[in-house]
Design an enzyme around this catalytic site. Structure first.
Site, PDB file in Angstrom:
ATOM      1  N   SER A 121      47.839  24.288  35.271  1.00 13.59           N
ATOM      2  CA  SER A 121      48.962  24.181  34.335  1.00 13.59           C
ATOM      3  C   SER A 121      48.818  25.161  33.184  1.00 13.59           C
ATOM      4  O   SER A 121      49.755  25.349  32.429  1.00 13.59           O
ATOM      5  CB  SER A 121      49.081  22.756  33.782  1.00 13.59           C
ATOM      6  OG  SER A 121      47.898  22.046  33.862  1.00 13.59           O
ATOM      7  N   HIS A 142      52.708  24.160  40.978  1.00  5.91           N
ATOM      8  CA  HIS A 142      52.236  23.193  39.982  1.00  5.91           C
ATOM      9  C   HIS A 142      52.845  21.804  40.182  1.00  5.91           C
ATOM     10  O   HIS A 142      54.061  21.635  40.102  1.00  5.91           O
ATOM     11  CB  HIS A 142      52.570  23.717  38.573  1.00  5.91           C
ATOM     12  CG  HIS A 142      52.075  22.843  37.491  1.00  5.91           C
ATOM     13  ND1 HIS A 142      52.856  22.411  36.450  1.00  5.91           N
ATOM     14  CD2 HIS A 142      50.855  22.272  37.296  1.00  5.91           C
ATOM     15  CE1 HIS A 142      52.146  21.639  35.651  1.00  5.91           C
ATOM     16  NE2 HIS A 142      50.938  21.536  36.148  1.00  5.91           N
ATOM     17  N   GLU A 154      56.632  22.963  40.254  1.00  8.05           N
ATOM     18  CA  GLU A 154      57.063  24.241  39.680  1.00  8.05           C
ATOM     19  C   GLU A 154      56.426  25.381  40.485  1.00  8.05           C
ATOM     20  O   GLU A 154      55.207  25.397  40.686  1.00  8.05           O
ATOM     21  CB  GLU A 154      56.634  24.331  38.210  1.00  8.05           C
ATOM     22  CG  GLU A 154      57.369  23.325  37.335  1.00  8.05           C
ATOM     23  CD  GLU A 154      56.781  23.196  35.935  1.00  8.05           C
ATOM     24  OE1 GLU A 154      57.558  22.951  34.999  1.00  8.05           O
ATOM     25  OE2 GLU A 154      55.550  23.316  35.765  1.00  8.05           O
ATOM     26  N   ASN A 193      55.847  21.113  31.127  1.00  5.11           N
ATOM     27  CA  ASN A 193      54.772  20.966  30.126  1.00  5.11           C
ATOM     28  C   ASN A 193      55.125  21.620  28.798  1.00  5.11           C
ATOM     29  O   ASN A 193      54.679  21.184  27.742  1.00  5.11           O
ATOM     30  CB  ASN A 193      53.457  21.566  30.638  1.00  5.11           C
ATOM     31  CG  ASN A 193      52.735  20.635  31.587  1.00  5.11           C
ATOM     32  OD1 ASN A 193      53.164  19.510  31.791  1.00  5.11           O
ATOM     33  ND2 ASN A 193      51.655  21.103  32.169  1.00  5.11           N
TER      34      ASN A 193
END
Ligand code: CAA
Length: 286
Positions: A121, A142, A154, A193
Protein backbone atom coordinates in the site's frame (compact mmCIF):
# COMPACT_ATOMS: atom_id res chain seq x y z
CA UNK A 1 -4.42 -12.01 -25.27
CA UNK A 2 -4.45 -15.65 -24.27
CA UNK A 3 -7.21 -16.54 -21.74
CA UNK A 4 -6.29 -16.09 -18.08
CA UNK A 5 -5.03 -19.31 -16.49
CA UNK A 6 -6.64 -19.88 -13.10
CA UNK A 7 -3.40 -20.37 -11.19
CA UNK A 8 -2.08 -18.07 -8.47
CA UNK A 9 1.09 -17.91 -6.42
CA UNK A 10 0.90 -15.88 -3.22
CA UNK A 11 4.13 -14.96 -1.46
CA UNK A 12 3.77 -14.10 2.21
CA UNK A 13 1.29 -15.77 4.54
CA UNK A 14 0.27 -12.91 6.80
CA UNK A 15 -3.30 -11.65 7.20
CA UNK A 16 -3.45 -10.42 3.62
CA UNK A 17 -1.65 -13.26 1.83
CA UNK A 18 -3.67 -16.00 3.50
CA UNK A 19 -7.04 -14.44 2.74
CA UNK A 20 -6.08 -13.52 -0.85
CA UNK A 21 -5.08 -17.17 -1.41
CA UNK A 22 -8.42 -18.49 -0.13
CA UNK A 23 -10.42 -15.84 -2.00
CA UNK A 24 -8.89 -17.07 -5.27
CA UNK A 25 -9.38 -20.72 -4.31
CA UNK A 26 -13.04 -19.98 -3.59
CA UNK A 27 -13.30 -18.91 -7.22
CA UNK A 28 -11.73 -22.10 -8.58
CA UNK A 29 -8.07 -21.06 -8.75
CA UNK A 30 -5.24 -23.49 -8.03
CA UNK A 31 -3.23 -21.58 -5.44
CA UNK A 32 0.31 -22.02 -4.17
CA UNK A 33 0.91 -20.08 -0.95
CA UNK A 34 4.60 -19.56 -0.20
CA UNK A 35 6.23 -18.32 2.98
CA UNK A 36 9.65 -18.73 4.50
CA UNK A 37 8.08 -19.94 7.73
CA UNK A 38 6.03 -23.12 8.06
CA UNK A 39 4.18 -21.82 11.18
CA UNK A 40 2.96 -18.78 9.20
CA UNK A 41 1.59 -21.08 6.49
CA UNK A 42 -0.20 -23.23 9.02
CA UNK A 43 -1.74 -20.32 10.87
CA UNK A 44 -2.83 -18.58 7.61
CA UNK A 45 -4.55 -21.78 6.48
CA UNK A 46 -6.15 -22.40 9.86
CA UNK A 47 -7.65 -18.91 10.14
CA UNK A 48 -9.00 -18.72 6.59
CA UNK A 49 -10.33 -22.30 6.76
CA UNK A 50 -12.17 -21.40 9.98
CA UNK A 51 -13.75 -18.34 8.31
CA UNK A 52 -14.92 -20.44 5.36
CA UNK A 53 -16.28 -23.21 7.62
CA UNK A 54 -18.27 -20.52 9.48
CA UNK A 55 -19.84 -19.61 6.14
CA UNK A 56 -20.91 -23.25 5.80
CA UNK A 57 -22.49 -23.20 9.30
CA UNK A 58 -24.36 -20.02 8.37
CA UNK A 59 -25.64 -21.63 5.13
CA UNK A 60 -23.70 -19.13 2.96
CA UNK A 61 -21.42 -21.74 1.37
CA UNK A 62 -22.02 -25.42 0.63
CA UNK A 63 -19.88 -27.95 2.51
CA UNK A 64 -18.69 -29.37 -0.84
CA UNK A 65 -17.63 -25.95 -2.17
CA UNK A 66 -15.83 -25.25 1.11
CA UNK A 67 -13.88 -28.52 1.09
CA UNK A 68 -13.03 -28.10 -2.61
CA UNK A 69 -11.73 -24.60 -1.84
CA UNK A 70 -9.53 -25.88 0.97
CA UNK A 71 -7.96 -28.55 -1.25
CA UNK A 72 -7.10 -25.97 -3.94
CA UNK A 73 -4.58 -24.23 -1.66
CA UNK A 74 -1.14 -25.85 -1.45
CA UNK A 75 1.51 -24.43 0.85
CA UNK A 76 5.27 -24.40 0.47
CA UNK A 77 8.39 -22.86 1.98
CA UNK A 78 10.11 -23.26 -1.38
CA UNK A 79 9.83 -20.58 -4.07
CA UNK A 80 9.91 -23.19 -6.84
CA UNK A 81 6.19 -23.69 -6.07
CA UNK A 82 5.70 -20.46 -8.05
CA UNK A 83 6.65 -22.00 -11.38
CA UNK A 84 3.62 -22.56 -13.59
CA UNK A 85 1.61 -19.81 -11.85
CA UNK A 86 -0.01 -17.30 -14.19
CA UNK A 87 -0.32 -14.56 -11.56
CA UNK A 88 1.90 -14.02 -8.51
CA UNK A 89 0.96 -11.66 -5.66
CA UNK A 90 3.60 -10.57 -3.16
CA UNK A 91 2.30 -9.69 0.30
CA UNK A 92 5.44 -9.63 2.45
CA UNK A 93 6.46 -6.90 4.95
CA UNK A 94 6.39 -3.27 3.80
CA UNK A 95 10.17 -3.08 3.76
CA UNK A 96 12.05 -2.33 0.54
CA UNK A 97 14.97 -4.62 1.38
CA UNK A 98 12.76 -7.55 2.35
CA UNK A 99 10.74 -7.08 -0.84
CA UNK A 100 13.87 -6.80 -3.01
CA UNK A 101 15.16 -10.07 -1.63
CA UNK A 102 11.80 -11.73 -2.24
CA UNK A 103 11.66 -10.41 -5.84
CA UNK A 104 15.07 -11.88 -6.59
CA UNK A 105 13.74 -15.27 -5.49
CA UNK A 106 10.40 -14.87 -7.29
CA UNK A 107 12.26 -13.91 -10.50
CA UNK A 108 14.27 -17.14 -10.31
CA UNK A 109 11.15 -19.31 -10.42
CA UNK A 110 8.33 -17.33 -12.08
CA UNK A 111 7.27 -18.28 -15.63
CA UNK A 112 8.35 -15.79 -18.31
CA UNK A 113 4.77 -14.71 -18.93
CA UNK A 114 3.67 -14.54 -15.27
CA UNK A 115 2.30 -11.23 -13.99
CA UNK A 116 3.73 -10.15 -10.65
CA UNK A 117 1.61 -7.90 -8.45
CA UNK A 118 2.73 -6.30 -5.23
CA UNK A 119 0.03 -5.84 -2.61
CA UNK A 120 2.06 -2.98 -1.12
CA UNK A 121 0.00 0.00 0.00
CA UNK A 122 2.98 2.31 0.46
CA UNK A 123 5.48 1.37 -2.24
CA UNK A 124 4.52 1.96 -5.84
CA UNK A 125 5.97 -0.68 -8.15
CA UNK A 126 8.30 1.95 -9.67
CA UNK A 127 10.20 1.96 -6.36
CA UNK A 128 10.84 -1.78 -6.71
CA UNK A 129 10.87 -2.46 -10.46
CA UNK A 130 14.67 -2.77 -10.62
CA UNK A 131 14.41 -5.86 -8.40
CA UNK A 132 12.22 -7.89 -10.79
CA UNK A 133 13.48 -9.56 -13.94
CA UNK A 134 10.57 -8.39 -16.15
CA UNK A 135 9.41 -4.93 -15.03
CA UNK A 136 6.85 -4.74 -17.86
CA UNK A 137 4.94 -7.52 -16.09
CA UNK A 138 5.07 -5.88 -12.66
CA UNK A 139 2.54 -3.53 -10.97
CA UNK A 140 0.60 -2.91 -7.74
CA UNK A 141 -2.47 -5.13 -7.23
CA UNK A 142 -3.73 -3.78 -3.92
CA UNK A 143 -6.29 -5.60 -1.74
CA UNK A 144 -8.06 -4.42 1.42
CA UNK A 145 -8.29 -5.98 4.85
CA UNK A 146 -10.07 -8.36 5.36
CA UNK A 147 -9.39 -9.62 1.84
CA UNK A 148 -12.01 -12.38 1.98
CA UNK A 149 -14.67 -9.67 2.38
CA UNK A 150 -13.53 -6.33 1.00
CA UNK A 151 -14.36 -6.26 -2.69
CA UNK A 152 -12.11 -3.47 -3.97
CA UNK A 153 -8.80 -4.14 -5.68
CA UNK A 154 -6.71 -1.20 -6.91
CA UNK A 155 -4.68 -1.90 -10.05
CA UNK A 156 -1.83 0.60 -10.32
CA UNK A 157 0.62 0.51 -13.22
CA UNK A 158 4.05 2.10 -13.01
CA UNK A 159 5.70 3.73 -16.05
CA UNK A 160 7.40 0.36 -16.76
CA UNK A 161 4.14 -1.71 -16.75
CA UNK A 162 2.76 -2.97 -20.07
CA UNK A 163 -0.86 -2.54 -21.08
CA UNK A 164 -1.16 -6.34 -21.35
CA UNK A 165 -0.11 -6.68 -17.69
CA UNK A 166 -2.73 -4.14 -16.58
CA UNK A 167 -5.42 -6.00 -18.53
CA UNK A 168 -4.29 -9.30 -17.00
CA UNK A 169 -4.49 -7.80 -13.48
CA UNK A 170 -8.00 -6.42 -14.10
CA UNK A 171 -9.17 -9.76 -15.49
CA UNK A 172 -7.55 -11.65 -12.60
CA UNK A 173 -9.25 -9.44 -9.98
CA UNK A 174 -12.66 -9.94 -11.61
CA UNK A 175 -12.08 -13.70 -11.90
CA UNK A 176 -11.57 -13.97 -8.13
CA UNK A 177 -14.79 -12.06 -7.43
CA UNK A 178 -13.35 -8.59 -6.78
CA UNK A 179 -14.19 -5.17 -8.18
CA UNK A 180 -11.01 -3.69 -9.66
CA UNK A 181 -10.36 0.00 -10.27
CA UNK A 182 -7.50 1.02 -12.50
CA UNK A 183 -5.44 4.09 -11.71
CA UNK A 184 -3.94 6.02 -14.62
CA UNK A 185 -0.63 6.32 -12.76
CA UNK A 186 0.95 5.99 -9.32
CA UNK A 187 0.01 8.36 -6.50
CA UNK A 188 0.80 7.90 -2.79
CA UNK A 189 -2.03 6.05 -1.03
CA UNK A 190 -3.65 5.25 -4.38
CA UNK A 191 -7.37 6.07 -3.96
CA UNK A 192 -8.97 4.44 -0.93
CA UNK A 193 -6.04 4.81 1.50
CA UNK A 194 -5.43 8.37 0.37
CA UNK A 195 -8.94 9.27 1.51
CA UNK A 196 -9.11 6.88 4.48
CA UNK A 197 -5.82 7.73 6.19
CA UNK A 198 -6.25 11.50 5.91
CA UNK A 199 -9.70 11.01 7.50
CA UNK A 200 -8.15 8.86 10.26
CA UNK A 201 -5.61 11.67 10.86
CA UNK A 202 -8.47 14.17 11.25
CA UNK A 203 -10.08 11.87 13.82
CA UNK A 204 -6.80 11.66 15.76
CA UNK A 205 -6.42 15.46 15.72
CA UNK A 206 -9.93 15.84 17.15
CA UNK A 207 -9.19 13.38 19.97
CA UNK A 208 -5.74 14.82 20.73
CA UNK A 209 -7.28 18.29 20.76
CA UNK A 210 -9.65 17.12 23.51
CA UNK A 211 -12.79 17.66 21.42
CA UNK A 212 -14.15 14.12 21.73
CA UNK A 213 -13.32 10.63 23.04
CA UNK A 214 -12.20 7.87 20.68
CA UNK A 215 -15.38 5.85 21.19
CA UNK A 216 -17.65 8.87 20.61
CA UNK A 217 -15.66 9.82 17.52
CA UNK A 218 -16.20 6.28 16.18
CA UNK A 219 -19.90 6.52 17.05
CA UNK A 220 -20.18 9.82 15.19
CA UNK A 221 -18.41 8.54 12.07
CA UNK A 222 -20.44 5.32 11.98
CA UNK A 223 -23.73 7.13 12.37
CA UNK A 224 -23.09 10.21 10.26
CA UNK A 225 -20.91 8.81 7.50
CA UNK A 226 -22.10 5.20 7.43
CA UNK A 227 -18.65 3.66 7.92
CA UNK A 228 -19.01 0.04 9.18
CA UNK A 229 -16.27 0.78 11.75
CA UNK A 230 -15.15 4.13 13.14
CA UNK A 231 -11.55 5.31 12.52
CA UNK A 232 -10.20 4.02 15.86
CA UNK A 233 -11.83 0.57 15.70
CA UNK A 234 -10.69 0.29 12.07
CA UNK A 235 -7.12 1.25 13.00
CA UNK A 236 -7.14 -1.56 15.58
CA UNK A 237 -8.24 -3.98 12.83
CA UNK A 238 -5.59 -2.79 10.35
CA UNK A 239 -2.84 -2.75 13.04
CA UNK A 240 -1.51 0.45 14.61
CA UNK A 241 2.01 -0.33 13.38
CA UNK A 242 0.64 -0.62 9.83
CA UNK A 243 -1.29 2.66 10.23
CA UNK A 244 1.84 4.41 11.51
CA UNK A 245 3.99 2.99 8.70
CA UNK A 246 1.49 4.20 6.06
CA UNK A 247 1.44 7.68 7.63
CA UNK A 248 5.23 7.87 8.03
CA UNK A 249 5.83 6.80 4.45
CA UNK A 250 3.12 9.25 3.30
CA UNK A 251 4.89 12.12 5.09
CA UNK A 252 8.19 11.04 3.49
CA UNK A 253 6.91 10.52 -0.05
CA UNK A 254 4.55 13.53 -0.28
CA UNK A 255 6.30 16.00 2.05
CA UNK A 256 2.79 16.90 3.27
CA UNK A 257 2.55 17.37 7.06
CA UNK A 258 -1.04 16.06 7.08
CA UNK A 259 0.50 12.57 7.08
CA UNK A 260 2.74 13.02 10.14
CA UNK A 261 1.64 10.55 12.88
CA UNK A 262 0.45 12.02 16.19
CA UNK A 263 1.63 10.95 19.70
CA UNK A 264 -1.78 9.31 20.30
CA UNK A 265 -0.77 6.69 17.72
CA UNK A 266 2.99 6.70 18.03
CA UNK A 267 3.02 6.15 21.82
CA UNK A 268 0.83 3.06 21.53
CA UNK A 269 2.98 1.58 18.78
CA UNK A 270 6.09 2.24 20.91
CA UNK A 271 4.46 0.31 23.78
CA UNK A 272 3.66 -2.60 21.47
CA UNK A 273 -0.09 -1.94 21.61
CA UNK A 274 -0.76 -2.71 17.97
CA UNK A 275 -4.52 -3.32 17.94
CA UNK A 276 -6.48 -6.51 17.44
CA UNK A 277 -3.39 -8.66 16.79
CA UNK A 278 -1.87 -7.88 20.21
CA UNK A 279 -5.18 -7.69 22.12
CA UNK A 280 -4.98 -3.95 22.74
CA UNK A 281 -4.54 -0.80 20.72
CA UNK A 282 -6.89 2.18 20.83
CA UNK A 283 -9.34 -0.23 22.49
CA UNK A 284 -8.86 -3.51 24.34
CA UNK A 285 -10.02 -6.60 22.45
CA UNK A 286 -13.01 -8.10 24.27
N1 CAA B 1 -11.40 -11.40 8.42
C1 CAA B 1 -12.28 -12.08 7.67
N2 CAA B 1 -13.59 -12.08 7.89
C2 CAA B 1 -14.04 -11.35 8.93
C3 CAA B 1 -13.18 -10.57 9.74
C4 CAA B 1 -11.81 -10.61 9.45
N3 CAA B 1 -10.90 -9.92 10.14
N4 CAA B 1 -13.93 -9.94 10.69
C5 CAA B 1 -15.20 -10.31 10.48
N5 CAA B 1 -15.27 -11.14 9.41
C6 CAA B 1 -16.44 -11.74 8.83
C7 CAA B 1 -17.24 -12.53 9.82
O1 CAA B 1 -16.76 -13.84 9.90
C8 CAA B 1 -18.61 -12.45 9.22
O2 CAA B 1 -18.66 -13.37 8.15
P1 CAA B 1 -19.95 -14.27 7.93
O3 CAA B 1 -21.10 -13.29 7.78
O4 CAA B 1 -19.64 -15.04 6.70
O5 CAA B 1 -20.03 -15.08 9.17
C9 CAA B 1 -18.67 -11.07 8.55
O6 CAA B 1 -17.31 -10.67 8.43
C10 CAA B 1 -19.41 -10.06 9.36
O7 CAA B 1 -18.76 -10.01 10.62
P2 CAA B 1 -19.39 -9.36 11.87
O8 CAA B 1 -20.88 -9.47 11.82
O9 CAA B 1 -18.69 -9.88 13.09
O10 CAA B 1 -18.91 -7.86 11.80
P3 CAA B 1 -19.27 -6.69 10.81
O11 CAA B 1 -20.64 -6.80 10.26
O12 CAA B 1 -18.86 -5.45 11.54
O13 CAA B 1 -18.29 -6.88 9.56
C11 CAA B 1 -16.25 -6.11 8.62
C12 CAA B 1 -16.91 -6.91 9.72
C13 CAA B 1 -16.59 -6.69 7.25
C14 CAA B 1 -14.75 -6.20 8.87
C15 CAA B 1 -16.81 -4.65 8.64
O14 CAA B 1 -16.78 -4.14 9.94
C16 CAA B 1 -16.06 -3.72 7.74
O15 CAA B 1 -16.30 -3.66 6.55
N6 CAA B 1 -15.15 -2.93 8.33
C17 CAA B 1 -14.35 -1.97 7.56
C18 CAA B 1 -13.14 -2.67 6.97
C19 CAA B 1 -12.33 -1.71 6.15
O16 CAA B 1 -12.61 -0.53 5.97
N7 CAA B 1 -11.22 -2.24 5.63
C20 CAA B 1 -10.25 -1.45 4.89
C21 CAA B 1 -9.07 -1.25 5.77
S1 CAA B 1 -7.79 -0.31 5.00
C22 CAA B 1 -6.90 -1.45 4.16
O17 CAA B 1 -7.08 -2.63 4.21
C23 CAA B 1 -5.89 -0.89 3.23
C24 CAA B 1 -4.51 -1.00 3.62
O18 CAA B 1 -3.69 -0.93 2.72
C25 CAA B 1 -4.04 -1.10 5.01
Amino acid sequence: MEGLRHTLGVVGAGTMGGQIAYQAALHGFEVHLVSRREERLQSACASSSALLRRRVEKGKLSAEACEATLTRVTTSTDFDALSGMSTIIETVAEDRNVKRDVYARISEHADEDAIIGTNSSTLGSSLLEDAVSRPERFLNIHFFNPALLMTLVEVVPGPHTSEAAVKHAMEFARAIGKTPVRLAREEYGFIANRILFIAIQEAMHLVEGGYISMSDCDLAVRNALGWPMGPFELSDLVGLDVVEAILDEGARQTGDTRWVPLPLLHDRVARGELGKKTGSGFFSAS
